[in-house]
Design a protein around this motif. Structure first.
Motif, short mmCIF file in Angstrom:
data_model
loop_
_atom_site.label_atom_id
_atom_site.label_comp_id
_atom_site.label_asym_id
_atom_site.label_seq_id
_atom_site.Cartn_x
_atom_site.Cartn_y
_atom_site.Cartn_z
N ALA A 20 1.72 -19.39 -4.35
CA ALA A 20 0.31 -19.78 -4.45
C ALA A 20 -0.16 -20.45 -3.16
O ALA A 20 -1.28 -20.22 -2.70
N GLY A 21 0.71 -21.25 -2.55
CA GLY A 21 0.35 -21.89 -1.30
C GLY A 21 0.12 -20.90 -0.17
O GLY A 21 -0.71 -21.12 0.71
N ALA A 22 0.86 -19.78 -0.22
CA ALA A 22 0.70 -18.75 0.81
C ALA A 22 -0.53 -17.89 0.59
O ALA A 22 -1.06 -17.30 1.53
N TRP B 67 -4.11 -11.02 -7.07
CA TRP B 67 -2.99 -11.93 -7.33
C TRP B 67 -1.79 -11.17 -7.89
O TRP B 67 -0.65 -11.36 -7.46
N ALA B 68 -2.05 -10.27 -8.85
CA ALA B 68 -0.96 -9.48 -9.41
C ALA B 68 -0.32 -8.60 -8.34
O ALA B 68 0.91 -8.47 -8.27
N ALA B 69 -1.15 -7.98 -7.49
CA ALA B 69 -0.62 -7.12 -6.43
C ALA B 69 0.22 -7.91 -5.44
O ALA B 69 1.23 -7.41 -4.92
N SER B 70 -0.16 -9.15 -5.17
CA SER B 70 0.60 -9.97 -4.22
C SER B 70 1.98 -10.30 -4.74
O SER B 70 2.87 -10.69 -3.96
N SER B 71 2.19 -10.14 -6.05
CA SER B 71 3.48 -10.46 -6.66
C SER B 71 4.45 -9.29 -6.63
O SER B 71 5.61 -9.43 -7.04
N SER C 279 -3.49 -17.68 6.46
CA SER C 279 -2.76 -18.65 5.64
C SER C 279 -2.56 -19.97 6.38
O SER C 279 -2.21 -20.98 5.77
N GLU C 280 -2.78 -19.97 7.71
CA GLU C 280 -2.63 -21.19 8.48
C GLU C 280 -3.91 -22.03 8.50
O GLU C 280 -3.90 -23.14 9.01
N GLU D 157 9.04 -16.37 -1.92
CA GLU D 157 9.10 -17.78 -1.51
C GLU D 157 10.14 -18.58 -2.29
O GLU D 157 10.38 -19.75 -1.99
N GLY D 158 10.74 -17.98 -3.33
CA GLY D 158 11.75 -18.70 -4.09
C GLY D 158 11.67 -18.37 -5.57
O GLY D 158 10.82 -17.59 -6.02
#
Length: 399
Positions: free
Chosen positions: A61-63, A290-294, A247-248, A50-51
């Protein structure tokens, strides 16, 4: 930053999982510290999808927050649901319906399979372990303990409410029908491992078939279990008609589950004492997710039945929760194969699945990789047999 062509994030993640599996440290503290370290590394050195920097972190985090919030609500809600089921009297009455001989432990494994299809696999394994402790007078064979874990994971692999990994898929937008065919492999795997495990248990200690005196079923609690499950399933089905991805939306699934718990609390009071322990387990799993999502999923091998088969063996060593998160981020899997691989595959070693970790709290002697593999060899055979039977009958169809 890469080491031998592999992004450094994967090495950091592997270190965290290795410490959780093998080091004598707090698993919760390790998971939280690892998630914090990976987050700091991403912010400073490796941009999120995301940036870059703090803006990228906030975008990521928003996603992810809806999925994490739903997972937290479900983990805590399922803990209360499992206690409702235990207090319903059904587990206490099960010994009355178990046959004599080696078929008694066989039927118990089948019951764990069925229970796990609508109740969390951790709860199913704990119920099976509790019943086994009673009917085998505390003398439960380690191979049979492995089979209890395998039965709970096999029963949950095709149900979006039967395993944390399939619930995660559900939250990510995978429909219940996209994982249901995992039962093709789950039934085969159970058949392969249940017979030798039951024979070994019968030789180790035959079954005692009588239920405790005065045991009875509390039907209002049974109704509560059904209503809570219906609320969660109904909310998911309705929201899938409105949103393309979780996420929506807001975390309505978790809210629906807790609304059902609150509405039924006047009929039978939930056992709130289970929440502190459940909260620690939830924090541990959320930190890993959370770690895996990174992780940069574009660096993973392309999804295929070969990579899904390999993930099952990896799941036996590393927790299947973060593996599922990585696969969901990557996409392109046949979700039934993935659900079976990461679910049942974790049964091959005691710490490979949450059900195995939970059951080892009741049976500390199970915390031996050597004994688990030697006496639970049938779980490995069942995993391979189930996978290839499903592949031969259904083929690989990415969702």
């Amino acid at each position: 930053m890469r080491v031998a062509g592999i992004p450094l994030e994967f090495f950091l993640f592997a270190i965290v999982l290795g410490m959780i599996a093998f080091a004598r440290v707090s698993t919760l503290a390790t998971a939280l510290a690892g998630a914090a370290a990976i987050t700091l590394y991403k912010v400073v050195f490796a941009p999120y999808r995301e940036g870059a920097g703090l803006a990228g972190l906030m975008g990521h985090a928003g996603a992810e927050w809806v999925g994490l919030a739903n997972l937290l609500a479900l983990l805590l809600g399922f803990a209360l649901l499992a206690r409702h089921f235990e207090d319903s009297g059904i587990p206490a009455k099960l010994p009355d319906y178990l046959p004599d001989g080696w078929t008694g432990p066989l039927v118990l494994l089948a019951a764990v399979f069925v229970i796990s299809s609508f109740l969390d696999n951790i709860a199913a394994a704990m119920i099976g372990g509790t019943v086994a402790h009673a009917v085998f007078r505390g003398r439960v064979h380690i191979g049979y303990l492995a089979a209890i874990v395998a039965a709970s994971n096999a029963g949950g692999c095709g149900s979006v409410v039967g395993d944390t990994t399939t619930t995660m898929m559900w939250l990510a937008g995978v429909s219940p029908g996209q994982v249901f065919h995992a039962y093709t492999a789950g039934v085969v795997a159970l058949a392969v491992c249940a017979v030798p495990a039951s024979l070994a248990q019968h030789a180790h200690c035959p079954i005692v078939k009588d239920a405790p005196a005065g045991a009875r079923i509390d039907w209002p609690r049974v109704a509560i279990v059904g209503l809570i499950l219906l609320a969660a399933i109904g909310a998911n089905l309705l929201l899938n008609l409105r949103f393309r991805h979780w996420s929506e939306a807001a975390p309505f699934l978790g809210l629906a589950l807790w609304a059902a718990i609150g509405v039924t609390a006047g009929l039978r009071r939930p056992d709130w004492s289970v929440l502190p322990g459940a909260a620690k387990g939830a924090a541990f799993l959320l930190a890993l997710v959370w770690a895996a999502s990174s992780m940069p999923v574009e660096a993973l091998p392309a999804p295929s039945w070969q990579s899904a088969l390999a993930l099952g063996f990896v799941s036996a060593v590393f927790d299947n929760i973060p593996l599922t998160a990585l696969a969901l981020g990557q996409g392109g899997f046949d979700w039934g194969f993935l659900a079976y691989a990461v679910g049942f595959g974790g049964s091959m070693i005691w710490f490979g699945s949450s059900a195995g970790v939970a059951l080892s709290n009741l049976y500390p002697e199970a915390r031996s990789v050597k004994l688990w593999v030697c006496h639970g060899w049938h779980v490995i055979a069942g995993y391979v047999a189930g996978f290839f039977v499903m592949l031969a009958l259904l083929g690989w169809h990415p969702g």
